[in-house]
Design an enzyme around this catalytic site. Structure first.
Site, PDB file in Angstrom:
ATOM      1  N   CYS A 151      -3.984  -1.755  -9.797  1.00 23.95           N
ATOM      2  CA  CYS A 151      -4.222  -0.359  -9.427  1.00 23.95           C
ATOM      3  C   CYS A 151      -5.364   0.230 -10.265  1.00 23.95           C
ATOM      4  O   CYS A 151      -5.291   0.234 -11.495  1.00 23.95           O
ATOM      5  CB  CYS A 151      -2.952   0.462  -9.608  1.00 23.95           C
ATOM      6  SG  CYS A 151      -3.152   2.193  -9.112  1.00 23.95           S
ATOM      7  N   MET A 200       0.862  -1.188   0.000  1.00 26.83           N
ATOM      8  CA  MET A 200       0.000   0.000   0.000  1.00 26.83           C
ATOM      9  C   MET A 200       0.893   1.230   0.000  1.00 26.83           C
ATOM     10  O   MET A 200       1.784   1.365   0.841  1.00 26.83           O
ATOM     11  CB  MET A 200      -0.924   0.000   1.214  1.00 26.83           C
ATOM     12  CG  MET A 200      -2.011  -1.073   1.164  1.00 26.83           C
ATOM     13  SD  MET A 200      -3.071  -1.077   2.625  1.00 26.83           S
ATOM     14  CE  MET A 200      -2.020  -1.986   3.789  1.00 26.83           C
ATOM     15  N   GLN A 240       6.954  -5.318  -4.799  1.00 27.33           N
ATOM     16  CA  GLN A 240       6.008  -5.238  -5.911  1.00 27.33           C
ATOM     17  C   GLN A 240       6.469  -4.201  -6.922  1.00 27.33           C
ATOM     18  O   GLN A 240       6.846  -3.088  -6.550  1.00 27.33           O
ATOM     19  CB  GLN A 240       4.595  -4.887  -5.443  1.00 27.33           C
ATOM     20  CG  GLN A 240       3.591  -5.006  -6.593  1.00 27.33           C
ATOM     21  CD  GLN A 240       2.191  -4.569  -6.214  1.00 27.33           C
ATOM     22  OE1 GLN A 240       1.939  -3.392  -6.010  1.00 27.33           O
ATOM     23  NE2 GLN A 240       1.271  -5.524  -6.146  1.00 27.33           N
TER      24      GLN A 240
END
Length: 380
Positions: free
Chosen positions: A111, A25, A80
Site C-alpha cells: 500500500c 482492492m 489479505q
C-alpha cells in the site's frame, strides 16, 4: 497473441489454474464482486477479499468481521491482512485459522497511501528488514499448524534510492512464505507511469524455491501472457484491469490455457453484467447500500461506450434495483465494445515523495514496531 501453457502454479496445497489472482482492492473485492469474477473465470484461480486490518480482527471489530465473508463454494477462501506488529499479526492469524475463516492468508506490504506509509506501514515497512522478517515468521508460525499458506505482496521499494524487493523476497522465502507477489512500482510512483516488469524477472532469479507472481499494468489477456513470457513469473495478479470488466477473467483463462479468446461483450451484455453485479450486491448488503456501492463502478462499466451524458448521470445516481433495470434497458444493446476501453482504468494519479516516519531510513535493521501504524480501518 501468443498463448500460454497450462498453469502449474500451487500455493501451499492449492493448485491455481490458470495462474491468476484477483488483487484485493478496498471497496471493490467484496463477496459480490469476487463471485462475479469467478463466474467468468476459473473457480481454481484465487480471488482475494478486501484488505483486513489485523488489529481489528484481534479486537473483534464488527465491521471487520462482516467483511470476512466468503461464498459457500469459494475455495480457497483468500484473505489479505494489514499490520505492522508481529505479535498482533500472529494473533490475528491464529484467530482466523483457529476459527476456520480462511484457507490462504496474504500480507499487504504494497500500500503506497500516505496515511499508511507515514506511520511506517504498507510499502514503507519492508525497508525495516528485521521487522519484516519477524512479521513473516510470526504469521507462518501461526498458520502452519492449520496447513494455511501465507503469501507476501510488496513493491519494488520506497523510491528509486531505496529498493527493497530483492531482500523482501529472500526474507519471505527464508521465513516460510509460500509465494511472493511484486507490484513492479515503487511507493513513490503510486499507480502512475509504467510498471517495471524487469524487476519481476530479477525477483524470480533471486527467489528460487517458491512461486513469484507479477503485478502491474495487466489490462488485457495479452498483457498477462507477455508478462509471464518476459519475466518468467509463475502467475499474475490483476487489480485495476478488471474494474468494470469482470469478464477479463474469462479472457485470462482462455489465453493462459492456450484457448481462443471469447469475443468482447457488446453494450447489451455489459448491461446484463452490470445488473448482475447490482443484484449480487443487493443479496449481500441490502438494496440501499448495494446501489450506493455500485455507483463507483458505473464509469468503469460504461467506459468508451456511446452513452449520453444524461444517461450516465442517471447511472451514477441510481438508488434502486428496478431503476437500474430500467436504465440498462435504455442502453443500445448492439453497441460494440470500444477499442479505447481496453487500456488502463482505475486510479493512476501522480508520483510523489513518500511520507515516512521521522528517521525511518536511518537504520534498516531496527526491529522496533512503528507507533500507531496498525490503527487503520479494514479495507483502507
Amino acid at each position: 497473441m501468443t498463448t500460454g501453457a497450462k498453469s502449474a502454479l500451487r500455493i501451499g496445497p492449492y493448485p491455481v489454474d490458470p495462474a491468476v489472482v484477483l488483487a484485493p482492492m478496498a471497496g471493490i473485492t467484496n463477496l459480490a464482486f469476487r463471485k462475479l469474477c469467478r463466474e467468468f473465470g476459473s473457480p481454481t484461480s484465487i480471488y482475494v477479499c478486501e484488505m483486513i486490518t489485523a488489529r481489528a480482527v484481534v479486537e473483534r471489530n464488527e465491521k471487520t468481521l462482516d467483511m470476512m465473508a466468503f461464498d459457500a463454494d469459494e475455495s480457497p477462501r483468500s484473505m489479505q491482512l494489514y499490520g505492522v506488529d508481529p505479535a498482533t499479526l500472529g494473533e490475528a492469524v491464529r484467530i482466523i485459522v483457529g476459527e476456520g475463516k480462511a484457507d490462504h492468508i496474504d500480507m499487504n506490504f504494497g500500500c503506497p497511501v500516505p496515511k499508511v506509509t507515514k506511520l511506517g506501514g504498507g510499502a514503507a515497512l519492508p525497508y525495516k528488514r528485521a521487522l519484516f522478517s519477524q512479521i513473516v515468521r510470526a504469521m507462518v508460525a501461526a498458520a502452519e499448524p492449520a496447513g494455511v499458506p501465507v503469501t507476501v505482496k510488496f513493491r519494488i521499494g520506497i523510491d528509486d534510492e531505496h529498493l527493497t524487493y530483492l531482500d523482501a523476497g529472500r526474507i519471505a522465502e527464508a521465513e516460510g512464505a509460500q509465494a511472493v507477489a511484486l507490484h513492479a512500482r515503487t511507493a513513490a510512483q503510486r499507480y502512475s507511469g509504467q510498471a517495471d516488469w524487469s524487476a519481476i524477472a530479477r525477483l524470480k532469479e533471486a527467489v528460487a524455491t517458491i512461486p513469484v507472481l507479477g503485478n502491474g499494468d495487466i489490462f488485457s489477456a495479452a498483457d498477462a501472457v507477455r508478462m509471464m513470457a518476459e519475466t518468467g513469473c509463475d502467475g499474475v495478479v490483476v487489480g485495476r484491469g478488471c474494474l468494470g470488466r469482470p469478464w477479463l477473467f474469462a479472457e485470462l483463462q482462455a489465453a493462459l490455457r492456450g484457448e481462443p479468446l471469447p469475443e468482447p461483450p457488446n453494450l447489451g451484455k455489459v448491461g446484463e453484467v452490470l445488473y448482475r453485479h447490482g443484484a449480487l450486491l443487493s443479496e449481500n448488503f441490502g438494496e440501499d447500500k448495494a446501489m450506493r456501492d455500485l455507483r463507483k463502478h458505473m464509469a468503469w462499466y460504461l467506459m468508451g461506450f456511446p452513452v449520453g451524458a444524461d444517461l450516465r448521470r442517471a447511472f451514477a445516481t441510481v438508488s434502486q434495483l428496478t431503476e437500474l433495470e430500467d436504465l440498462v434497458g435504455q442502453l443500445d444493446p448492439t453497441a460494440p465494445f470500444p477499442k479505447d476501453a481496453e487500456g488502463p482504468r482505475g486510479r493512476q494519479g501522480s508520483p510523489g515523495k513518500v511520507a515516512l516516519p521521522h528517521g525511518w531510513l536511518d537504520d534498516p535493521q531496527d526491529p522496533a514496531v512503528p507507533h500507531a501504524a496498525d490503527v487503520m480501518h479494514s479495507g483502507g
